[in-house]
Design a protein around this motif. Structure first.
Motif, PDB file in Angstrom:
ATOM      1  N   VAL A 114      -3.403   0.978  -4.925  1.00 13.67           N
ATOM      2  CA  VAL A 114      -3.679   0.260  -3.668  1.00 13.67           C
ATOM      3  C   VAL A 114      -3.425   1.166  -2.471  1.00 13.67           C
ATOM      4  O   VAL A 114      -4.213   1.211  -1.518  1.00 13.67           O
ATOM      5  CB  VAL A 114      -2.846  -1.028  -3.592  1.00 13.67           C
ATOM      6  CG1 VAL A 114      -2.953  -1.660  -2.205  1.00 13.67           C
ATOM      7  CG2 VAL A 114      -3.284  -2.017  -4.658  1.00 13.67           C
ATOM      8  N   LYS A 115      -2.312   1.907  -2.515  1.00 11.17           N
ATOM      9  CA  LYS A 115      -1.996   2.804  -1.400  1.00 11.17           C
ATOM     10  C   LYS A 115      -3.031   3.906  -1.249  1.00 11.17           C
ATOM     11  O   LYS A 115      -3.413   4.270  -0.139  1.00 11.17           O
ATOM     12  CB  LYS A 115      -0.604   3.412  -1.613  1.00 11.17           C
ATOM     13  CG  LYS A 115       0.535   2.406  -1.479  1.00 11.17           C
ATOM     14  CD  LYS A 115       1.884   3.076  -1.723  1.00 11.17           C
ATOM     15  CE  LYS A 115       3.022   2.078  -1.594  1.00 11.17           C
ATOM     16  NZ  LYS A 115       4.342   2.719  -1.840  1.00 11.17           N
ATOM     17  N   ILE A 116      -3.473   4.447  -2.400  1.00  7.79           N
ATOM     18  CA  ILE A 116      -4.488   5.516  -2.333  1.00  7.79           C
ATOM     19  C   ILE A 116      -5.801   4.976  -1.780  1.00  7.79           C
ATOM     20  O   ILE A 116      -6.433   5.589  -0.912  1.00  7.79           O
ATOM     21  CB  ILE A 116      -4.703   6.134  -3.730  1.00  7.79           C
ATOM     22  CG1 ILE A 116      -3.428   6.828  -4.211  1.00  7.79           C
ATOM     23  CG2 ILE A 116      -5.857   7.132  -3.706  1.00  7.79           C
ATOM     24  CD1 ILE A 116      -3.491   7.304  -5.645  1.00  7.79           C
ATOM     25  N   GLU A 117      -6.233   3.809  -2.282  1.00  5.89           N
ATOM     26  CA  GLU A 117      -7.509   3.245  -1.839  1.00  5.89           C
ATOM     27  C   GLU A 117      -7.467   2.842  -0.374  1.00  5.89           C
ATOM     28  O   GLU A 117      -8.477   2.933   0.332  1.00  5.89           O
ATOM     29  CB  GLU A 117      -7.866   2.040  -2.714  1.00  5.89           C
ATOM     30  CG  GLU A 117      -8.210   2.431  -4.144  1.00  5.89           C
ATOM     31  CD  GLU A 117      -8.334   1.239  -5.059  1.00  5.89           C
ATOM     32  OE1 GLU A 117      -7.997   0.111  -4.611  1.00  5.89           O
ATOM     33  OE2 GLU A 117      -8.764   1.403  -6.220  1.00  5.89           O
ATOM     34  N   ASN A 118      -6.323   2.392   0.080  1.00  9.19           N
ATOM     35  CA  ASN A 118      -6.195   2.011   1.498  1.00  9.19           C
ATOM     36  C   ASN A 118      -5.817   3.178   2.398  1.00  9.19           C
ATOM     37  O   ASN A 118      -5.637   2.999   3.599  1.00  9.19           O
ATOM     38  CB  ASN A 118      -5.143   0.902   1.653  1.00  9.19           C
ATOM     39  CG  ASN A 118      -5.607  -0.415   1.070  1.00  9.19           C
ATOM     40  OD1 ASN A 118      -6.797  -0.698   1.024  1.00  9.19           O
ATOM     41  ND2 ASN A 118      -4.658  -1.231   0.609  1.00  9.19           N
ATOM     42  N   LYS A 119      -5.684   4.378   1.784  1.00  7.20           N
ATOM     43  CA  LYS A 119      -5.370   5.600   2.523  1.00  7.20           C
ATOM     44  C   LYS A 119      -4.074   5.451   3.337  1.00  7.20           C
ATOM     45  O   LYS A 119      -4.002   5.786   4.510  1.00  7.20           O
ATOM     46  CB  LYS A 119      -6.528   5.979   3.456  1.00  7.20           C
ATOM     47  CG  LYS A 119      -7.816   6.257   2.691  1.00  7.20           C
ATOM     48  CD  LYS A 119      -8.959   6.643   3.625  1.00  7.20           C
ATOM     49  CE  LYS A 119     -10.221   6.926   2.835  1.00  7.20           C
ATOM     50  NZ  LYS A 119     -11.350   7.294   3.707  1.00  7.20           N
ATOM     51  N   LEU A 120      -3.061   4.929   2.638  1.00  8.27           N
ATOM     52  CA  LEU A 120      -1.768   4.719   3.288  1.00  8.27           C
ATOM     53  C   LEU A 120      -0.856   5.938   3.155  1.00  8.27           C
ATOM     54  O   LEU A 120       0.149   6.035   3.875  1.00  8.27           O
ATOM     55  CB  LEU A 120      -1.071   3.493   2.675  1.00  8.27           C
ATOM     56  CG  LEU A 120      -1.824   2.159   2.816  1.00  8.27           C
ATOM     57  CD1 LEU A 120      -1.060   1.038   2.130  1.00  8.27           C
ATOM     58  CD2 LEU A 120      -2.035   1.823   4.292  1.00  8.27           C
ATOM     59  N   LEU A 121      -1.180   6.860   2.247  1.00  5.52           N
ATOM     60  CA  LEU A 121      -0.356   8.060   2.053  1.00  5.52           C
ATOM     61  C   LEU A 121      -0.993   9.194   2.857  1.00  5.52           C
ATOM     62  O   LEU A 121      -1.833   9.941   2.374  1.00  5.52           O
ATOM     63  CB  LEU A 121      -0.275   8.413   0.568  1.00  5.52           C
ATOM     64  CG  LEU A 121       0.308   7.309  -0.330  1.00  5.52           C
ATOM     65  CD1 LEU A 121       0.155   7.670  -1.791  1.00  5.52           C
ATOM     66  CD2 LEU A 121       1.771   7.073   0.012  1.00  5.52           C
TER      67      LEU A 121
END
Length: 415
Positions: A270-277
């Motif tokens: 989820v974090k990768i897909e939402n570009k949170l990192l």
């Protein structure tokens, strides 16, 4: 084969066949018309001979002309049938050429004669050949013009279709950009664009709902999993258990650990897909891989795996956290799916990172290997490792691919 090329080919073949049939019919029609013209000329000569006999009561004087011959031959009464024939035209030097003749009869002073009038067809056939040659030339010119026109017109006519096809090829469910608008004078292409746009919106909406559900479910599972782990730790430390109870608690602890890893993997996706990192730093990939291989030396020794490494200096700008996960997934995956006494090859160049390992003697399913929860029956992982690796590469603009080469499973990250 492209649709336009298929249409051009079918259209060209159909046009050639129609033109050939039309040309043959046209040739026959011209031949019949010119033959009828000769027949009328022969009838004129016949009527002139009849008129001369009627007026003078004797046969007309026969003389040689350039393209016509008239002969009178005695015959039995009523033995001659009037008809037109295709015959030869013989000149003085014995040369023969095509001719058209009329056989008739005439009675002079009670004597019956066979009348034969023959006219040369050389000029007529020459005229037919000229007309047919011109017709063939016009047909070939029309075919060339038709081919060029179809290619130019169809390429413009199908441009909206190829625009829609290009949008579909570039469509990504994780991309926030919309399909470009289309303004075409053709209703079918406008309808197709509307349906494609609506479909893309539905897919993105469903994907967003699924992503939101996954994110919410993963967050909601964090607390129960933490509570279960805490209670299990407390239970293990406070009681004395029988061997059977200890085994049950160990199995339960292992299952909760796998559930925790699965939940963490889903949250990471989820974090990768939402570009949170978004933390970016310069990373020396060679040093990072060497460090990881050093940390895994004990695991390599346990399975008697031989590691062959060849590194070039390569620096990238990315999240250190994501690169650590990517390298761990690829190399741990090479260890997990290797056999006792196998080998691993790790090559790093300026263009790509290659991780090869021995293992099963059959290639993996290239279409499903990077899908979520796809794993072999003997695997103890969550089935998300390669999916996460793929997502990491896509988020960084890299390409992750798989192939089976020389008894090695090969994963390649192209920068």
């Amino acid at each position: 084969m492209k649709l336009s090329e298929r249409y051009n080919r079918v259209n060209l073949i159909a046009t050639i066949v129609i033109m050939l049939i039309t040309g043959a019919i046209y040739y026959l029609a011209i031949s019949v018309i010119l033959t009828n013209q000769i027949d009328k000329s022969l009838e004129v000569e016949e009527h002139e001979a009849f008129d001369y006999v009627k007026l003078n009561h004797r046969l007309p004087q026969v003389f040689e002309s350039k393209d016509q011959q008239i002969t009178f031959t005695p015959a039995e009464p009523n033995s001659v049938k009037r008809e037109f024939i295709n015959t030869g035209y013989y000149r003085e030097k014995g040369a023969s050429e095509a001719g058209r003749g009329l056989i008739s009869s005439v009675t002079v002073n009670g004597r019956y004669y066979k009348l034969q009038i023959v006219e040369s067809k050389v000029e007529t056939e020459y005229l037919i050949q000229i007309i047919f040659g011109i017709t063939i030339g016009v047909i070939l010119l029309l075919l060339l013009v038709l081919l060029i026109t179809n290619r130019l017109i169809l390429s413009r006519l199908w441009q909206p279709f190829y625009s829609i096809l290009g949008e579909l090829k570039q469509f990504k469910v994780t991309d926030n950009s919309d399909i470009a608008p289309l303004n075409s004078p053709i209703d079918e292409f406008n309808d197709l664009h509307q349906e494609v746009t609506a479909m893309a919106e539905r897919v993105k909406r469903d994907y967003k709902d699924l992503k939101t559900f996954t994110e919410n479910a993963s967050h909601e599972l964090l607390t129960p999993i933490a509570v279960i782990n805490s209670k299990l730790d407390t239970l293990i430390q406070t009681e004395n258990f029988s061997p059977q109870q200890s085994k049950l608690l160990g199995d339960l602890y292992g299952a909760v650990s796998r559930l925790s890893r699965l939940n963490q993997s889903l949250l990471l996706l989820v974090k990768i897909e939402n570009k949170l990192l978004t933390d970016q730093q310069t990373i020396n990939l060679k040093e990072l891989i060497e460090e990881l291989l050093y940390q895994l030396e004990d695991i390599f020794s346990d399975k008697q795996i031989t590691v062959s490494a060849n590194f070039e200096d390569k620096e990238i700008t990315a999240s250190r956290y994501l690169i650590d996960i990517l390298l761990n997934n690829l190399i741990i995956n090479a260890v997990r799916h290797n056999h006792q006494g196998g080998g691993i090859i790790v090559n790093l160049t300026a263009e790509a990172l290659v991780v090869k390992n021995t293992g099963e003697s059959m290639p993996l399913d290239n279409e499903r290997i990077f899908t979520r929860f796809h794993k072999s029956s003997s695997s103890e992982g969550s089935g998300l490792g390669l999916t996460i690796s793929k997502q990491i590469c896509e988020s960084l603009g890299y390409q992750l691919g798989y192939s089976y080469e020389a008894a090695h499973h090969c994963f390649v990250v192209r920068f």
